[in-house]
Design an enzyme around this catalytic site. Sequence first.
Site, PDB file in Angstrom:
ATOM      1  NE  ARG A   1      16.356 -14.127 -10.399  1.00 48.04           N
ATOM      2  CZ  ARG A   1      17.280 -13.836 -11.318  1.00 48.04           C
ATOM      3  NH1 ARG A   1      17.156 -12.777 -12.092  1.00 48.04           N
ATOM      4  NH2 ARG A   1      18.337 -14.617 -11.460  1.00 48.04           N
TER       5      ARG A   1
ATOM      6  CE1 TYR B   1      -1.538  -1.964   2.406  1.00 47.55           C
ATOM      7  CE2 TYR B   1       0.794  -2.059   1.857  1.00 47.55           C
ATOM      8  CZ  TYR B   1      -0.340  -2.658   2.349  1.00 47.55           C
ATOM      9  OH  TYR B   1      -0.288  -3.953   2.780  1.00 47.55           O
TER      10      TYR B   1
ATOM     11  CG  ASP C   1      -1.178   1.788  -5.015  1.00 46.15           C
ATOM     12  OD1 ASP C   1      -2.116   1.113  -5.494  1.00 46.15           O
ATOM     13  OD2 ASP C   1      -0.535   1.430  -4.002  1.00 46.15           O
TER      14      ASP C   1
ATOM     15  CE  LYS D   1      -4.028  -5.831  -0.445  1.00 42.69           C
ATOM     16  NZ  LYS D   1      -3.432  -4.504  -0.450  1.00 42.69           N
TER      17      LYS D   1
HETATM   18  C1  LIG Z   1      -2.257  -3.944  -0.228  1.00 43.34           C
HETATM   19  C2  LIG Z   1      -1.791  -2.697  -0.892  1.00 43.34           C
HETATM   20  C3  LIG Z   1      -0.463  -2.567  -1.323  1.00 43.34           C
HETATM   21  C4  LIG Z   1       0.549  -3.657  -1.124  1.00 43.34           C
HETATM   22  O1  LIG Z   1       0.208  -4.800  -1.827  1.00 43.34           O
HETATM   23  P1  LIG Z   1       0.735  -6.277  -1.417  1.00 43.34           P
HETATM   24  O2  LIG Z   1       0.236  -7.121  -2.517  1.00 43.34           O
HETATM   25  O3  LIG Z   1       0.156  -6.575  -0.079  1.00 43.34           O
HETATM   26  O4  LIG Z   1       2.226  -6.176  -1.358  1.00 43.34           O
HETATM   27  C5  LIG Z   1      -0.095  -1.390  -1.954  1.00 43.34           C
HETATM   28  N1  LIG Z   1      -0.971  -0.383  -2.116  1.00 43.34           N
HETATM   29  C6  LIG Z   1      -2.243  -0.464  -1.707  1.00 43.34           C
HETATM   30  C7  LIG Z   1      -3.156   0.679  -1.934  1.00 43.34           C
HETATM   31  C8  LIG Z   1      -2.705  -1.623  -1.077  1.00 43.34           C
HETATM   32  O5  LIG Z   1      -3.968  -1.703  -0.657  1.00 43.34           O
END
Ligand SMILES: *Cc1c(COP(=O)(O)O)cnc(C)c1O
Length: 393
Positions: free
Chosen positions: A54, A107, A179, A204
């Site tokens: 962890r 998001y 982000d 993603k």
């Molecule tokens: C999918 C996504 C998230 C969250 O990511 P996870 O891996 O599903 O927790 C955050 N920001 C954006 C822009 C996303 O597309």
Amino acid sequence: MAKPPSSLVRRTAWPDSTSRPVVTPLQPSVVYASPDPDALDAQYAGGTGFTYAREGHPNAVVLAQKIDMLEAATGGIITGSGMSAISAALLGILKAGDHVLGADQLYGRSLRLLSQDLPRLGIETSTADPTDAAAMKAALRPNTRMILVEVMSNPTIRVADMEGIAEVARAAGVLLAVDNTFTTPRLYRPFDHGADIVIHSVTKLLAGHSDATLGYVAARDPDLARAINDANVTWGLTPSPFDCWLAERGLHSFDLRFERAQANAAALADALAACKGVRRVIYPTRHDHPDHNRAMGLLGGQGGNMLSFELTGGRAAANALTRAAPEVAFAPTLGDVGTTLSHPASSSHRGLTPEGRAALGISEGFFRVSVGIEEPGLLIEELTRAVAASTGG
Ligand SMILES: *Cc1c(COP(=O)(O)O)cnc(C)c1O
């Protein structure tokens, strides 16, 4: 028969080899045995090596270093999901009484974090339009500590005024957290443009195969980076070695996948725009994109792999379209090697009223497409045929 070892429970030593594996080994060990207490002391005092998964493990480090390279960052960390990357950044830096200014089209879970969860911890939040830096500036408060934005909005692919927002943040002494999931470092590198914190849902495009859920966060200031890492470890937001191993494997082909997906998206955008039954297509390099000029400057003339389009025929046409394209997964994710279709009115934006959706330009005929790396002719043929089917044509 070979003589059994003294105890099956005792781990045998890893066999020596003068040659080395060419693939990163997967290291699932939760704990690491130390030679003696002095060595353990030295390690906790800043020595190299691992103690407990962890708190860090080799597969996370290898993956973080690769993404650091892409983002021109140092000391980025891997978290168990994109949301845990955002959580680690917020929990590590903010305290009760601080204010966070978010973009109004983040998001969905990020918006929920701002609207419901942070206020529970005594952290004030509000949102403003990121395509309008003056609106972001006007929304600052004396206690604003952080601005959280995405470069491209979901699902309407609006492009934020990143240069303007970076200037607003700098002038006000407010941290700018970006982000960068939709854009990826191939389109935009936030640290080159004044960001203090960069966040990814590695789930993603970076990992790219929809088989690992992970996040990444890096901070320019080493003290902030340490605080974020402590939040990651203490709140238990850390990743599994196997997911890191999968994502590193995915990253090997990221550049190639991105190039192909982006070329496919540009071609698909034009093909869809020429279809009867399509009201509009939203793609940054198209001249009819609402932020076209800004997008061209910010994204270096590239458009990325995400596009949206609207059918004239509403929900009935939307149902017909997904049924007519069974090979294109109707699934609310993005960045997979395969093209995926998402329908915000029935998924990410179902919580809004029809009026609320209309204000964002999201009708029952609205789709977001995450374009994959299929053979382009096949993809275009499939989707244009599905659009024709949706119009009864
Ligand atoms: C999918 C996504 C998230 C969250 O990511 P996870 O891996 O599903 O927790 C955050 N920001 C954006 C822009 C996303 O597309």
